[in-house]
Scaffold this motif. Structure first.
Motif, short mmCIF file in Angstrom:
data_model
loop_
_atom_site.label_atom_id
_atom_site.label_comp_id
_atom_site.label_asym_id
_atom_site.label_seq_id
_atom_site.Cartn_x
_atom_site.Cartn_y
_atom_site.Cartn_z
N ILE A 1 -44.71 5.76 16.68
CA ILE A 1 -43.90 6.66 15.86
C ILE A 1 -44.12 6.36 14.38
N ARG A 2 -44.10 5.10 14.01
CA ARG A 2 -44.30 4.70 12.62
C ARG A 2 -45.64 5.22 12.10
N ARG A 3 -46.69 5.02 12.89
CA ARG A 3 -48.02 5.46 12.49
C ARG A 3 -48.10 6.98 12.40
N CYS A 4 -47.47 7.68 13.32
CA CYS A 4 -47.46 9.15 13.29
C CYS A 4 -46.82 9.66 12.00
N LEU A 5 -45.68 9.09 11.65
CA LEU A 5 -44.97 9.56 10.47
C LEU A 5 -45.71 9.18 9.19
N ALA A 6 -46.35 8.02 9.17
CA ALA A 6 -47.15 7.62 8.01
C ALA A 6 -48.34 8.57 7.83
#
Length: 107
Positions: free
Chosen positions: A10-15
């Motif tokens: 999720i963190r990577r997707c949003l970044a």
């Protein structure tokens, strides 16, 4: 690729989405709206269908395996982005869906 924690995904997707917003600002002068993100997701969802047809030899295109893998990943990315932009906790939404649907199936 090894197992990655869903929170990290999720963190990577949003970044990554933030990086695309920078490109949108550069090219168009504004970030895409949530509606534009939804339309992009629907376009990619359609391409999953076409790539599955190709992989199953039901559409005259070759070498679809890598395209299918890419589009499946991209569709998950879009769903995470859309949930975030809509104020929805995707992990809770998925867990609630599974719990509700398991109860209905097992009733």
């Amino acid at each position: 690729m090894g197992h990655t924690d869903f929170d990290e995904i999720i963190r990577r997707c949003l970044a990554l989405r933030k990086q695309y917003h920078k490109l949108e600002l550069h090219h168009h002068g504004s970030e895409w709206t949530v509606e534009e993100d939804a339309l992009a997701y629907l376009t990619d969802a359609g391409l999953v269908g076409r790539n599955v047809m190709s992989q199953q030899a039901r559409w005259p295109k070759t070498n679809s395996q890598s395209e299918l893998e890419h589009k499946l990943g991209e569709n998950i990315w879009w769903l995470i982005v859309l949930a975030n932009r809509s104020g929805i906790d995707i992990k809770k939404a998925l867990s609630d869906f599974l719990t509700k649907t398991e109860a209905l199936i097992n009733a």
